[in-house]
Design an enzyme around this catalytic site. Structure first.
Site, PDB file in Angstrom:
ATOM      1  N   GLU A 110      -7.510 -16.340 -47.949  1.00 40.10           N
ATOM      2  CA  GLU A 110      -6.696 -16.473 -48.694  1.00 40.10           C
ATOM      3  C   GLU A 110      -6.235 -16.431 -48.941  1.00 40.10           C
ATOM      4  O   GLU A 110      -4.588 -16.754 -49.106  1.00 40.10           O
ATOM      5  CB  GLU A 110      -8.195 -15.990 -50.412  1.00 40.10           C
ATOM      6  CG  GLU A 110      -7.119 -16.668 -51.816  1.00 40.10           C
ATOM      7  CD  GLU A 110      -6.369 -15.506 -52.057  1.00 40.10           C
ATOM      8  OE1 GLU A 110      -5.789 -15.677 -53.375  1.00 40.10           O
ATOM      9  OE2 GLU A 110      -5.904 -13.896 -51.582  1.00 40.10           O
ATOM     10  N   GLU A 111      -5.132 -14.928 -48.736  1.00 35.34           N
ATOM     11  CA  GLU A 111      -4.498 -14.563 -49.397  1.00 35.34           C
ATOM     12  C   GLU A 111      -3.103 -15.340 -48.330  1.00 35.34           C
ATOM     13  O   GLU A 111      -2.417 -15.387 -49.436  1.00 35.34           O
ATOM     14  CB  GLU A 111      -3.859 -12.852 -48.004  1.00 35.34           C
ATOM     15  CG  GLU A 111      -5.227 -11.706 -49.367  1.00 35.34           C
ATOM     16  CD  GLU A 111      -4.710 -11.868 -50.689  1.00 35.34           C
ATOM     17  OE1 GLU A 111      -3.365 -12.209 -51.359  1.00 35.34           O
ATOM     18  OE2 GLU A 111      -4.964 -11.036 -51.659  1.00 35.34           O
TER      19      GLU A 111
ATOM     20  N   HIS B 121      -2.020  -5.404 -53.565  1.00 31.98           N
ATOM     21  CA  HIS B 121      -0.784  -6.092 -52.244  1.00 31.98           C
ATOM     22  C   HIS B 121      -0.067  -4.985 -51.830  1.00 31.98           C
ATOM     23  O   HIS B 121       0.893  -4.777 -51.427  1.00 31.98           O
ATOM     24  CB  HIS B 121      -0.070  -6.870 -52.860  1.00 31.98           C
ATOM     25  CG  HIS B 121      -0.838  -8.223 -52.800  1.00 31.98           C
ATOM     26  ND1 HIS B 121       0.206  -9.469 -52.863  1.00 31.98           N
ATOM     27  CD2 HIS B 121      -2.282  -8.409 -53.167  1.00 31.98           C
ATOM     28  CE1 HIS B 121      -0.921 -11.085 -53.052  1.00 31.98           C
ATOM     29  NE2 HIS B 121      -2.293 -10.384 -53.157  1.00 31.98           N
TER      30      HIS B 121
ATOM     31  N   ASP C 259     -11.775 -12.148 -58.316  1.00 30.45           N
ATOM     32  CA  ASP C 259     -11.040 -11.624 -57.184  1.00 30.45           C
ATOM     33  C   ASP C 259      -9.419 -11.552 -58.245  1.00 30.45           C
ATOM     34  O   ASP C 259      -8.786 -11.296 -58.089  1.00 30.45           O
ATOM     35  CB  ASP C 259     -10.274 -13.359 -56.097  1.00 30.45           C
ATOM     36  CG  ASP C 259      -9.025 -13.050 -55.776  1.00 30.45           C
ATOM     37  OD1 ASP C 259      -9.053 -11.644 -55.050  1.00 30.45           O
ATOM     38  OD2 ASP C 259      -8.389 -13.722 -55.070  1.00 30.45           O
TER      39      ASP C 259
END
Ligand SMILES: [Zn+2]
Length: 468
Positions: free
Chosen positions: A329-330, A426, A355
């Site tokens: 996904e990232e 992140h 998410d």
């Protein structure tokens, strides 16, 4: 209430296939509400599945950068765990994609005040090579300021973009203040910049840079692109304000290669009616490489899996519940697109994704408000005791389910409290200790409630041994 009675009562709320008749229109609504409430409250107090998955994955696999060997280990872990939990049809659906990896990285002010700054490369950053590059800083307080600048102000320099993202419960700042990361590198490259550094898209004041994806579009040549930790970005602003040219030495050694492999891991709670439109829920298995991705997104997958498992424990739903642990996904939603392509012929009763961390759900929104107001009202009533309000103006949410929704699946979004999400998002600080077990259970209770109400009714099954 014992489980047999609970499941019998849940069954009494059984409804025909979704779309033909709303679930709440069937008698006896009072009993149905009671049953859902019992299940919800039991999960709220006792769920341990979500914690076990989050703790297990982050401990036994750790970081899971997309298309790397680590993400492959995470898929193996996922298959084992989902099988052990009793899910059916557990399998991996592989796909190919480019793989980007991080190398050595550092940023140093050479003049006027020599010192090191904390930096992390952004996804798909170009590489400076091991020797690094040296250039004068060109300061901009926004992406728009950079966009308006003449090429001559940027050419051969290291662009720095500042911003002022603030914490918000709904994480609203991420859209606007994420632009320096998403668009800045392409704009800087097209104007001839040597490299770009941005103030991290985050709301904390720790020396943890926030990585994240960006793409070079419109034919822009990849240039080195990194994010400074927020305090370091503020330091750079203060140095800049002294009025002397600021020179930085930047090293971001990154690699991008074609031919990487990722995959989606799929597991199901089979429904009694294989033809009924299914309930699709999930989160993403990959994480950035700086930490163990506890809140992004081990906890999201764990919440959805735990909710599906609670329905499985209660008996057999009418509809199949499909849980997807999406890959990659990232770096740009590769898993979600691969899934939508592979499953384009299927029909969905709902699609939902978790998410946005593991803090409590505070509001929900769904397309059902318009298409099935009775069921929406039942959801509203059943979620309210968890402190969740309905949001009439909400949108579909979740990168991984977006392509499936775009293809027509109805959606539901459960909005989590994002006040502290962008403190960790992140960064090297996205670790298990940031998860509050009580709030995690509230998430599971909320999604279990949603699945129970949309399940079409749960028929008591043979007693199955409780598994991890
Ligand atoms: Zn995520």
């Amino acid at each position: 209430m014992n489980r047999t009675l609970l499941t019998a009562l849940l069954l009494s709320a059984a409804a025909p296939a979704y779309g033909q008749q709303s679930i709440s229109s069937l008698p006896p609504p009072v009993l149905a509400d009671t049953n859902v409430a019992t299940l919800r409250d039991n999960v709220l107090n006792n769920d341990h599945y979500a914690w076990d998955i989050t703790e297990g994955l982050t401990t036994e696999v750790g970081q899971r950068l997309a298309a790397t060997e680590a993400e492959g280990r995470a898929r193996d872990w996922a298959v084992k765990r989902l099988t052990a939990m009793g899910f059916a049809n557990v399998h991996v659906e592989p796909f190919s994609m480019p793989v980007w990896t991080r190398g050595p990285e550092s940023a140093e002010i050479v003049s006027p005040f020599p010192q090191k700054l904390a930096i992390a490369a952004l996804g798909y950053s170009g590489s400076t090579g091991p020797a690094g590059v040296t250039g004068e800083i060109a300061y901009f307080d926004s992406v728009d300021a950079l966009r308006l600048a003449p090429d001559s102000a940027v050419k051969g320099k290291i662009v720095f973009i500042d911003h002022h993202m603030m914490p918000a419960q709904d994480g609203a700042g991420y859209g606007q203040f994420g632009a320096p990361r998403r668009q800045g590198p392409t704009i800087a490259s097209k104007k001839g910049a040597l490299a770009i550094v941005i103030r991290s898209i985050g709301t904390d004041h720790h020396r943890n840079p926030h990585t994240g994806v960006q793409y070079f579009t419109d034919g822009a040549r990849p240039i080195p692109a990194g994010a400074l930790a927020v305090p370091d970005a503020e330091q750079l602003v203060r140095i800049q304000k002294r009025g002397k040219p600021v020179v930085m030495h930047l090293t971001l050694v990154s690699q991008k290669t074609e031919g990487g492999h990722s995959g989606n891991v799929i597991a199901e709670v089979p429904g009694r009616d294989p033809k009924a439109p299914i309930l699709l829920v999930g989160g993403h298995l990959d994480s950035w490489d700086l930490a163990t991705g506890a809140i992004d997104d081990a906890s999201g997958m764990a919440i959805m899996t735990a909710a599906a498992k609670h329905i499985m424990d209660a008996g057999r739903p009418l509809r199949t519940i499909r849980v997807v642990w999406f890959g990659a996904e990232e770096p740009g939603g590769f898993g979600g697109r691969a899934y939508a392509e592979a499953h384009s012929k299927e029909r969905y009763a709902i699609a939902g994704e978790s998410d946005f961390g593991a803090d409590r759900v505070w509001r929900f929104s769904s397309q059902l408000m318009k298409t099935d107001p009775a069921t929406h009202a039942q959801l509203t009533a059943a979620l309210a005791p968890l402190g969740i309000t309905k949001n009439d103006k909400g949108d579909a949410d979740g990168t991984d389910i977006e392509p499936t929704i775009a293809a027509g699946a109805p959606w539901i979004s459960l909005g989590q409290d994002g006040t502290r999400y962008f403190d960790y998002h992140h960064t090297p600080d996205d670790t298990l200790d940031k998860i509050d077990p009580a709030q995690l259970r509230q998430n599971v209770a909320a999604w279990t409630t949603v699945l129970a109400i949309l399940s079409g009714g749960i028929e008591p099954g043979p007693k199955r041994p409780k598994r991890r």
